[in-house]
Design an enzyme around this catalytic site. Structure first.
Site, mmCIF file in Angstrom:
data_model
loop_
_atom_site.group_PDB
_atom_site.id
_atom_site.type_symbol
_atom_site.label_atom_id
_atom_site.label_comp_id
_atom_site.label_asym_id
_atom_site.label_seq_id
_atom_site.Cartn_x
_atom_site.Cartn_y
_atom_site.Cartn_z
ATOM 1 N N LYS A 22 0.831 -1.214 0.000
ATOM 2 C CA LYS A 22 0.000 0.000 0.000
ATOM 3 C C LYS A 22 0.863 1.260 0.000
ATOM 4 C CE LYS A 22 -1.716 1.876 3.952
ATOM 5 N NZ LYS A 22 -1.732 3.307 4.179
ATOM 6 N N ASN A 23 1.824 1.318 0.917
ATOM 7 C CA ASN A 23 2.533 2.592 1.079
ATOM 8 C C ASN A 23 3.516 2.874 -0.055
ATOM 9 O OD1 ASN A 23 0.996 3.197 3.257
ATOM 10 N ND2 ASN A 23 2.514 2.569 4.797
ATOM 11 N N CYS A 117 -5.328 7.983 8.964
ATOM 12 C CA CYS A 117 -5.465 7.496 10.335
ATOM 13 C C CYS A 117 -5.223 8.601 11.351
ATOM 14 C CB CYS A 117 -4.474 6.358 10.584
ATOM 15 S SG CYS A 117 -4.928 4.856 9.732
ATOM 16 N N ARG A 122 -0.628 15.344 12.786
ATOM 17 C CA ARG A 122 0.155 14.801 11.669
ATOM 18 C C ARG A 122 0.664 15.970 10.825
ATOM 19 N NH1 ARG A 122 -2.269 9.192 9.482
ATOM 20 N NH2 ARG A 122 -0.172 9.154 8.632
ATOM 21 N N ASP A 305 3.747 0.577 12.129
ATOM 22 C CA ASP A 305 2.514 0.030 11.544
ATOM 23 C C ASP A 305 2.277 -1.429 11.943
ATOM 24 O OD1 ASP A 305 2.157 2.479 10.408
ATOM 25 O OD2 ASP A 305 2.869 1.918 8.425
ATOM 26 N N ARG A 397 -9.125 0.107 3.749
ATOM 27 C CA ARG A 397 -8.187 1.057 3.130
ATOM 28 C C ARG A 397 -6.869 0.377 2.783
ATOM 29 N NH1 ARG A 397 -6.612 5.094 7.021
ATOM 30 N NH2 ARG A 397 -4.983 5.242 5.467
#
Ligand code: EPZ
Length: 428
Positions: A22-23, A117, A122, A305, A397
């Protein structure tokens, strides 16, 4: 709206194939916008964060043609807008990558601040500092981050904090800037290396990705390419922990074992037996987990994570474990949910003291964010009886086919609509 219903207490057994990262995907897709001809991206995970990025790219003018479930062709030649509105960016942390990609392509970007999230503030100050060093004028107006430049020029940027997002954004903006950009104290995550490899395959000149000094010599133009995204380190880690937490025996395939070293080390401390193959790892757990202390850190440290997942395993360990969050200010919101299931966890700021209990009880819980949601699934798989997890939109997600993958390993997990006052809610 939907929820997961899990009947726990079954050891996971079998084989699970890991999807694309994903990232990496959420950085590589915006990077396509720097090319002057179409790109084919393969091994994309089929998750809602990727769908959201592709939707934004289409709204900016890119032509997106799905080839199959995991590959897409993107023609960025007609991108004509530099605005990513709040509605377009909703719920997406990676929207900030449109700043770097649009500045790199059009010298102009106006992007809603990132969502995603919620684990405390952030900030994106290091991203802004990087763009300004490259010569962009950055302002925040009407809740939008605005950047403009005549011509981006290479510069040295020292990151005050090791930031994945800032490292990626500066790479995106610098790939076609004039001259040399040096990022010092850069993040070293596998997806940073993947982005550099992707940009280099388009003709960029990036050296040092994977170390803390990245050098980017700007090039005039970037061309289309075909590129396959790396396997997802965190999805792999999640199945590894789930295997250990259920006393199972699982072969996790399509992984890069090198990216899993810190996770393997910690799982071995808890008593798991782990065998590494070229592109697979096998996790076998035959005993009650042993206590173990974990501190999250930027790569190659233990990934933040994976913090909720390993903490969940440690709730049933023999002894007391200390888990320290070294990246985010507030990433223990899920602990209240674990407590509902009988876990004994005391949180003090960035530290959680986990006293192992014999077993967790089933309970109705919520996925408070993406990885917390994955942790709730692990907790549900460990607990005897029926656990219901709501707010699973967060889990969708970032995890492809999570119900199908866990079911194939023998888990009893179902996605069911939430029925309220005779109205049946089903996620779009
Ligand atoms: C990326 O977020 C990941 N997201 C996160 O994964 C992950 O938790 C995080 O990196 C750390 O590994 C994506 O890749 C899309 P950071 P990012 O900038 O880039 C502070 C998941 O579950 N900071 O490395 O937003 C920040 O507050 C997600 O898949 C600043 O102070 O994280 C944090 O404490 C969630 N100023 C630390 O740095 C800045 O300008 C690391 O953040 C930027 C960050």
């Amino acid at each position: 709206m939907e929820k997961f219903v899990i009947n726990g207490g079954h050891a996971l057994r079998g084989e699970v194939r890991i999807s694309g990262a994903k990232n990496a995907a959420v950085a590589i897709l915006p990077a396509v916008m720097l090319a002057d001809s179409p790109c084919i991206i393969e091994n994309l995970p089929d998750i809602s964060d990727v769908a959201a990025i592709l939707r934004v790219m289409q709204e900016l003018g890119a032509i997106v043609r799905p080839i199959n479930k995991t590959s897409v062709e993107i023609d960025p030649c007609h991108i004509n807008s530099y605005v990513v509105s709040k509605e377009m960016a909703e719920g997406m942390r990676a929207s900030s990558y449109f700043l770097g990609a649009l500045l790199g392509r059009l010298n102009r970007a106006r992007v809603a601040p990132p969502g995603g999230c919620n684990f405390g503030v952030r900030p994106i100050d290091q991203h802004i500092k990087g763009f300004e060093a490259l010569g962009a004028k950055m302002t925040i107006e009407n809740g939008m981050v605005d950047g403009k430049a005549m011509q981006l020029k290479g510069a040295s940027v020292y990151l005050d904090i090791v930031s994945v997002g800032a490292t990626i954004n500066i790479m995106l903006a610098a790939a076609k800037a004039r001259g040399l950009t040096v990022i010092e104290n850069a993040a070293r995550e596998p997806h940073i290396v993947d982005l550099a490899n992707f940009l280099n395959s388009m003709g960029a000149n990036i050296m040092g990705a994977g170390t803390s000094v990245i050098k980017i010599r700007g090039v005039e133009s970037l061309h289309g390419t075909t590129y396959s995204i790396i396997p997802d380190q965190i999805e792999a880690g999640t199945y590894m922990v789930a295997a250990a937490a259920t006393g199972g025996d699982v072969m996790i395939t399509n992984v890069t074992p090198k990216h899993l070293e810190s996770i393997i080390a910690k799982l071995k401390e808890t008593g798991a037996e782990i065998t590494e193959y070229d592109e697979a790892v096998r996790v076998v757990m035959n005993t009650r987990p042993k206590k173990c202390n974990v501190k999250t850190m930027p790569h190659p440290g233990f990934p933040t994570d994976m913090q909720p997942q390993i903490a969940t395993l440690l709730t049933v360990a023999d002894g007391t474990s200390i888990v320290t969050e070294g990246v985010w200010d507030s990433r223990f919101r899920y602990v209240d949910q674990l407590t509902l299931m009988g876990a004994d966890v005391q949180v003090d700021g960035k530290m959680a003291v986990i006293t192992g209990v014999k077993c967790l009880n089933s309970a109705p819980v919520k996925a408070v964010d993406l990885r917390a949601g994955a942790a709730m699934i692990i907790a549900g798989l460990m607990a005897e009886g029926e656990t219901q997890i709501e707010d699973i939109i967060h889990i969708d997600r970032g995890y492809e086919n999570i119900v199908e993958k866990f079911s194939a390993l023998g888990a009893d997990i179902k996605r069911v609509p939430i029925i309220d006052n005779n109205i049946i809610y089903k996620q779009a």
